[in-house]
Design an enzyme around this catalytic site. Structure first.
Site, PDB file in Angstrom:
ATOM      1  N   TRP A  67      78.766 -19.195  40.426  1.00 35.99           N
ATOM      2  CA  TRP A  67      79.559 -18.145  41.069  1.00 35.99           C
ATOM      3  C   TRP A  67      79.525 -18.258  42.579  1.00 35.99           C
ATOM      4  CZ3 TRP A  67      83.240 -16.418  38.410  1.00 35.99           C
ATOM      5  CH2 TRP A  67      83.100 -16.217  37.028  1.00 35.99           C
ATOM      6  N   ASP A 102      76.536 -10.605  46.168  1.00 39.04           N
ATOM      7  CA  ASP A 102      77.171 -10.376  44.870  1.00 39.04           C
ATOM      8  C   ASP A 102      76.069  -9.970  43.898  1.00 39.04           C
ATOM      9  OD1 ASP A 102      78.302 -10.538  42.343  1.00 39.04           O
ATOM     10  OD2 ASP A 102      79.395 -12.393  42.737  1.00 39.04           O
ATOM     11  N   LYS A 153      78.587  -5.409  33.374  1.00 45.38           N
ATOM     12  CA  LYS A 153      77.312  -5.978  32.937  1.00 45.38           C
ATOM     13  C   LYS A 153      76.331  -4.863  32.556  1.00 45.38           C
ATOM     14  CE  LYS A 153      78.978  -9.927  34.485  1.00 45.38           C
ATOM     15  NZ  LYS A 153      79.458 -11.017  33.617  1.00 45.38           N
TER      16      LYS A 153
END
Length: 411
Positions: free
Chosen positions: A117, A206, A231
Site C-alpha cells: 500500500w 495511513d 476493517k
C-alpha cells in the site's frame, strides 16, 4: 437475544467482520432511525437527528483516541486509495502557500515504503506530479529475499528530507502483514525522533487496517491520519480523517500561486467548513461505524481493545511458530515486524495450502486466503473477531498440524 443466524467466522481482510450486536441494532435503524419513522438509509443527512448522531460519532472517536483540539475529525468517501491523491494535493497546496516561489523540483514528498500500500501511495504521488517524490527507505532492501516486504527497516536507514511538503508512512500493511511496533522502544517502531525538528512536520499516516485497534502513538505530531472504516469500525464506504488545522488550507488561493487545482470534493477545507456534509455522505456506513465506536466506548475503549488484540495476536503467532517447529507452516514476516491485525504465513508442501483452506471452510472459518498478489494464508484479527473465535481457529490449526506433521505437508 442474539442468535448465530448460521454465521461463519469471517477472518477476511476487508470488508470485514462486524459485531453481531451492532448488526442487530442496525436492523432496527434500517426501519426506524431513533423514532423518526424513517430508516437510516432513507433519512436526510441534513436532519437534526443525523447531525446529532454524527456529532456523537466524532466525539467518541476524539475521546477514545485522545485527539487534541489542534486537529479536526472529518468524514469522507473514497477509502485509503482516495487519500493517496487527496493528501498529496492538499499538502502541496499548503506548501505552495508557505513557499510560493518553490519549484516542483524543489518541492519534495517523502515516502516510507514498507509494503504494497505504501508502494501504491508513492506511485500515485509520482503520477500526480508537481513535486519530487523521494523514497526515504524501501523495506524490500532489508528483506530475506531482497524483493519482498517482510520487515520494518532499521532506524539508521531512514533518511528524511530537511523540509518536505509531505512525509508518508503506512502504519500497518494489510497485504504483507508488516506493522510498525507499538512499543516506542522497539527497533520496529516508527522513528519519530528522526523527523525534522522545530517545525510543524507534514507527517501523514495511513491507519486503514489498524484504526481504533489500539492508541495511536504521538497522534498530535501527525498532520493527517486517515483510515478506511471497513476493517475495524464499519462497512466500506466511509473514510475517517484526522487533520491538523494548519493543513486545512485555501486550495484555490494555492492554485492562483501555481499549485495544482484540487477538486473541492477532495479539499480538506471543503470538508471542514461543511462539517463533513459538503455533499451527501455515506449515511448508512456512518451509522454502522458510529454504533461500533459507541459500543467500543461502552466496552472500555481503546485500552480494552488493545489488550484483547494483543492477546489474540500472541496466541496466533505462537500457533504459527509451533507449525514452523513441525515443518508445516512458515512465517512470512521477520520477528518484531509482525502485524497484530493481519498475520501472514505459508503452509508448506504440495497441495497443503489448498487442503488447509478447504478444511478451514468446512469448519466455518472463512476469509483466510492471502492477497492475490502474494498468496499464502492471511488471518485478519480485527476488533470484531473475538478471542473465542480465534481459539476456534487455533484448534483447527492444531488439528491440521497433527494430521500433517508426519505426512506430505511437511515435505
Amino acid at each position: 437475544m442474539s442468535t448465530d443466524y448460521g454465521r461463519v467466522i469471517n477472518f477476511g481482510a476487508g470488508p470485514s467482520a462486524l459485531p453481531l450486536s451492532v448488526l442487530e441494532e442496525a436492523q432496527q435503524g434500517l426501519l426506524d432511525f431513533q423514532g423518526t419513522g424513517i430508516g437510516i438509509a432513507e433519512i436526510s443527512h441534513r436532519s437534526k437527528e443525523f447531525q446529532a448522531f454524527l456529532d456523537e460519532f466524532e466525539q467518541n472517536i476524539r475521546t477514545q483516541l485522545d485527539v487534541p483540539p489542534t486537529h479536526r475529525v472529518l468524514f469522507t468517501q473514497g477509502g485509503g486509495t482516495g487519500q493517496f491523491s487527496a493528501v498529496v494535493l492538499n499538502l502541496l497546496a499548503r506548501h505552495k502557500l508557505l513557499h510560493p516561489q518553490a519549484t516542483a523540483a524543489e518541492t519534495v514528498l517523502d515516502y516510507v515504503v514498507t509494503g504494497s500500500w505504501s508502494k501504491r501511495a508513492a506511485a500515485e504521488a509520482q503520477r500526480l506530479g508537481g513535486a519530487t517524490v523521494r523514497t526515504v527507505v524501501d523495506a524490500r532492501v532489508y528483506s530475506k529475499d531482497g524483493k519482498s516486504f517482510d520487515t520494518i527497516p532499521p532506524h539508521a536507514e531512514f533518511a528524511f528530507s530537511p523540509a518536505p511538503a509531505l512525509i508518508y508512512y503506512c502504519e500497518n500493511e494489510t497485504v504483507d502483514g508488516v506493522q510498525f511496533a507499538h512499543d516506542a522502544q522497539s527497533a520496529a517502531a516508527f522513528p519519530f525522533h528522526l523527523l525534522p525538528q522545530d517545525t510543524l512536520v507534514p507527517l501523514v499516516a495511513d491507519y486503514s487496517s489498524s484504526f481504533m485497534s489500539r492508541p495511536i502513538p504521538r497522534l498530535a505530531d501527525h498532520a493527517v491520519i486517515y483510515a478506511g472504516a471497513q476493517k475495524n469500525i464499519g462497512p466500506a464506504g466511509l473514510t475517517v480523517l484526522i487533520v491538523r488545522e494548519d493543513c486545512i488550507v485555501d486550495v484555490d488561493a494555492a492554485a492562483r500561486l501555481g499549485a495544482a487545482p484540487v477538486p473541492l470534493i477532495l479539499s480538506y477545507k471543503s470538508l471542514a467548513d461543511s462539517g463533513s456534509l459538503y455533499n451527501t455522505p455515506s449515511v448508512l456506513a456512518i451509522y454502522l461505524a458510529g454504533l461500533v465506536v459507541k459500543r467500543m466506548k461502552e466496552n472500555g475503549g481503546l485500552l480494552y481493545y488493545e489488550e484483547v488484540n494483543r492477546r489474540k495476536a500472541q496466541k496466533l503467532y505462537a500457533a504459527i511458530h509451533e507449525g514452523e517447529q513441525k515443518g508445516v507452516f512458515r512465517r512470512k514476516v521477520q520477528q518484531g515486524s509482525e502485524s497484530w491485525m493481519n498475520a501472514v504465513f505459508e503452509v508448506l508442501g504440495e497441495g497443503a495450502e489448498k487442503k488447509f483452506l478447504q478444511g478451514a471452510e468446512s469448519a466455518g472459518l472463512k476469509g483466510l486466503k492471502g492477497h492475490r498478489s502474494v498468496g499464502g494464508i492471511r488471518v485478519s484479527l480485527y476488533n470484531a473477531i473475538t478471542e473465542n473465535e480465534v481459539d476456534k481457529l487455533l484448534a483447527y490449526m492444531a488439528q491440521f498440524l497433527e494430521e500433517s506433521a508426519g505426512g506430505d505437508a511437511s515435505a
